[in-house]
Design a protein around this motif. Structure first.
Motif, mmCIF file in Angstrom:
data_model
loop_
_atom_site.group_PDB
_atom_site.id
_atom_site.type_symbol
_atom_site.label_atom_id
_atom_site.label_comp_id
_atom_site.label_asym_id
_atom_site.label_seq_id
_atom_site.Cartn_x
_atom_site.Cartn_y
_atom_site.Cartn_z
ATOM 1 N N LYS A 1 0.834 -1.207 0.000
ATOM 2 C CA LYS A 1 0.000 0.000 0.000
ATOM 3 C C LYS A 1 0.872 1.262 0.000
ATOM 4 N N ILE A 2 0.204 2.396 -0.141
ATOM 5 C CA ILE A 2 0.875 3.680 -0.355
ATOM 6 C C ILE A 2 1.248 4.419 0.926
ATOM 7 N N PHE A 3 1.091 3.798 2.068
ATOM 8 C CA PHE A 3 1.294 4.495 3.336
ATOM 9 C C PHE A 3 2.758 4.480 3.763
ATOM 10 N N GLY A 4 3.264 5.654 4.147
ATOM 11 C CA GLY A 4 4.642 5.773 4.597
ATOM 12 C C GLY A 4 4.738 6.641 5.836
ATOM 13 N N ALA A 5 5.932 6.687 6.419
ATOM 14 C CA ALA A 5 6.123 7.447 7.652
ATOM 15 C C ALA A 5 7.583 7.849 7.808
ATOM 16 N N ALA A 6 7.818 8.751 8.739
ATOM 17 C CA ALA A 6 9.180 9.186 9.042
ATOM 18 C C ALA A 6 9.238 9.684 10.479
ATOM 19 N N VAL A 7 10.442 9.715 11.011
ATOM 20 C CA VAL A 7 10.706 10.252 12.344
ATOM 21 C C VAL A 7 11.769 11.330 12.183
ATOM 22 N N LEU A 8 11.511 12.501 12.767
ATOM 23 C CA LEU A 8 12.447 13.625 12.708
ATOM 24 C C LEU A 8 12.740 14.111 14.114
ATOM 25 N N ARG A 9 13.923 14.686 14.320
ATOM 26 C CA ARG A 9 14.240 15.299 15.605
ATOM 27 C C ARG A 9 13.480 16.620 15.730
ATOM 28 N N LYS A 10 12.902 16.854 16.893
ATOM 29 C CA LYS A 10 12.209 18.119 17.138
ATOM 30 C C LYS A 10 13.170 19.298 17.108
ATOM 31 N N SER A 11 14.371 19.085 17.603
ATOM 32 C CA SER A 11 15.313 20.190 17.799
ATOM 33 C C SER A 11 15.721 20.878 16.506
ATOM 34 N N ASP A 12 16.016 20.088 15.471
ATOM 35 C CA ASP A 12 16.505 20.683 14.232
ATOM 36 C C ASP A 12 15.798 20.155 12.984
ATOM 37 N N LEU A 13 14.764 19.344 13.179
ATOM 38 C CA LEU A 13 13.965 18.769 12.084
ATOM 39 C C LEU A 13 14.792 17.877 11.153
ATOM 40 N N SER A 14 15.901 17.351 11.675
ATOM 41 C CA SER A 14 16.683 16.422 10.861
ATOM 42 C C SER A 14 15.989 15.064 10.824
ATOM 43 N N LEU A 15 16.157 14.393 9.695
ATOM 44 C CA LEU A 15 15.527 13.097 9.504
ATOM 45 C C LEU A 15 16.284 12.021 10.276
ATOM 46 N N VAL A 16 15.540 11.209 11.019
ATOM 47 C CA VAL A 16 16.123 10.068 11.718
ATOM 48 C C VAL A 16 15.896 8.803 10.901
ATOM 49 N N ILE A 17 14.662 8.594 10.462
ATOM 50 C CA ILE A 17 14.321 7.372 9.728
ATOM 51 C C ILE A 17 13.122 7.656 8.825
ATOM 52 N N ALA A 18 13.100 7.041 7.673
ATOM 53 C CA ALA A 18 11.937 7.069 6.782
ATOM 54 C C ALA A 18 11.602 5.627 6.436
ATOM 55 N N ALA A 19 10.322 5.369 6.198
ATOM 56 C CA ALA A 19 9.884 4.002 5.926
ATOM 57 C C ALA A 19 8.602 4.023 5.117
ATOM 58 N N THR A 20 8.256 2.842 4.625
ATOM 59 C CA THR A 20 7.002 2.702 3.892
ATOM 60 C C THR A 20 6.393 1.344 4.204
ATOM 61 N N ASN A 21 5.181 1.159 3.770
ATOM 62 C CA ASN A 21 4.417 -0.062 4.016
ATOM 63 C C ASN A 21 5.159 -1.289 3.486
ATOM 64 N N GLN A 22 5.187 -2.356 4.295
ATOM 65 C CA GLN A 22 5.836 -3.616 3.911
ATOM 66 C C GLN A 22 4.886 -4.796 4.147
ATOM 67 N N GLU A 23 3.601 -4.603 3.830
ATOM 68 C CA GLU A 23 2.585 -5.622 4.104
ATOM 69 C C GLU A 23 2.794 -6.928 3.352
ATOM 70 N N THR A 24 3.504 -6.894 2.253
ATOM 71 C CA THR A 24 3.731 -8.160 1.543
ATOM 72 C C THR A 24 4.678 -9.070 2.338
ATOM 73 N N ASP A 25 5.448 -8.500 3.271
ATOM 74 C CA ASP A 25 6.271 -9.306 4.182
ATOM 75 C C ASP A 25 5.452 -9.783 5.374
#
Length: 198
Positions: free
Chosen positions: A32-56
């Motif tokens: 599916k088309i759903f994705g997500a990410a985690v960013l630091r509040k302090s400087d908005l730097s990216l920590v992790i990005a990911a997407t749906n892995q339902e076929t696994d």
């Protein structure tokens, strides 16, 4: 501390440039088309990005996959969830609301709401599950509670003055077009029988 418009602009940038490329690969694999990410509040730097892995596994929604990837980071490199912003491309389903809660995030931000998932993207399960399992018609969970606060990015953009909102609306239009294409691709390639709730 970033302003509201800076925060929204950065979240849209991460969605378009970090989450979408992963989602393209995921959709091509039947996810599916759903994705997500985690960013630091302090400087908005990216920590992790990911997407749906339902076929696994049917539980590896985009948000859950982001949490899994975050917790796979070495402890010394992993920021505390309370120090992070959680970004979801779409309003999190009941599974993902729970995952965000159990993971200790005090917020999440999303671009597309449940009605978008149902009406634009032909994926109605979020609203159906909330109504049928939790007796929450129309997805009416508490968007501000003791655990976290939900942020609807389009509503936040609408509340900004025009000179700050207009560039953000243009970014949203561009992202909406990308997701419309991804949705059409997903509907064309989704594997019959491989995902319990396609």
């Amino acid at each position: 501390m970033p302003t509201d418009s800076e925060r929204i602009a950065r979240l849209l940038e991460v969605l378009e440039h970090d989450v979408v490329p992963l989602t393209v690969e995921g959709v091509d694999a039947g996810n599916k088309i759903f994705g997500a990410a985690v960013l630091r509040k302090s400087d908005l730097s990216l920590v992790i990005a990911a997407t749906n892995q339902e076929t696994d596994c049917p539980l590896w929604h985009g948000e859950v996959e982001a949490v899994r990837r975050l917790w796979r980071l070495p402890a010394a490199e992993r920021p505390a969830p309370g120090d992070c912003l959680f970004l979801a491309s779409h309003e999190p389903c009941s599974l993902c609301l729970s995952a965000i809660t159990w993971s200790g995030f005090d917020n999440f931000h999303y671009l597309f709401g449940y009605e978008d998932s149902r009406d634009r993207f032909a994926i109605p399960h979020d609203l159906r599950i909330l109504a049928q399992v939790f007796d929450l018609p129309e997805g009416r969970y508490r968007r501000r509670n003791a655990y976290w606060q939900a942020h609807d990015l389009r509503a936040e953009i609408a509340a900004l003055p025009g000179d700050r909102a207009d560039p953000l609306r243009e970014k949203v239009r561009r992202i909406e077009a990308i997701y419309a294409d991804l949705s059409a691709r997903y509907q064309a390639v989704k594997p019959a029988g491989q995902i319990p709730l396609p």
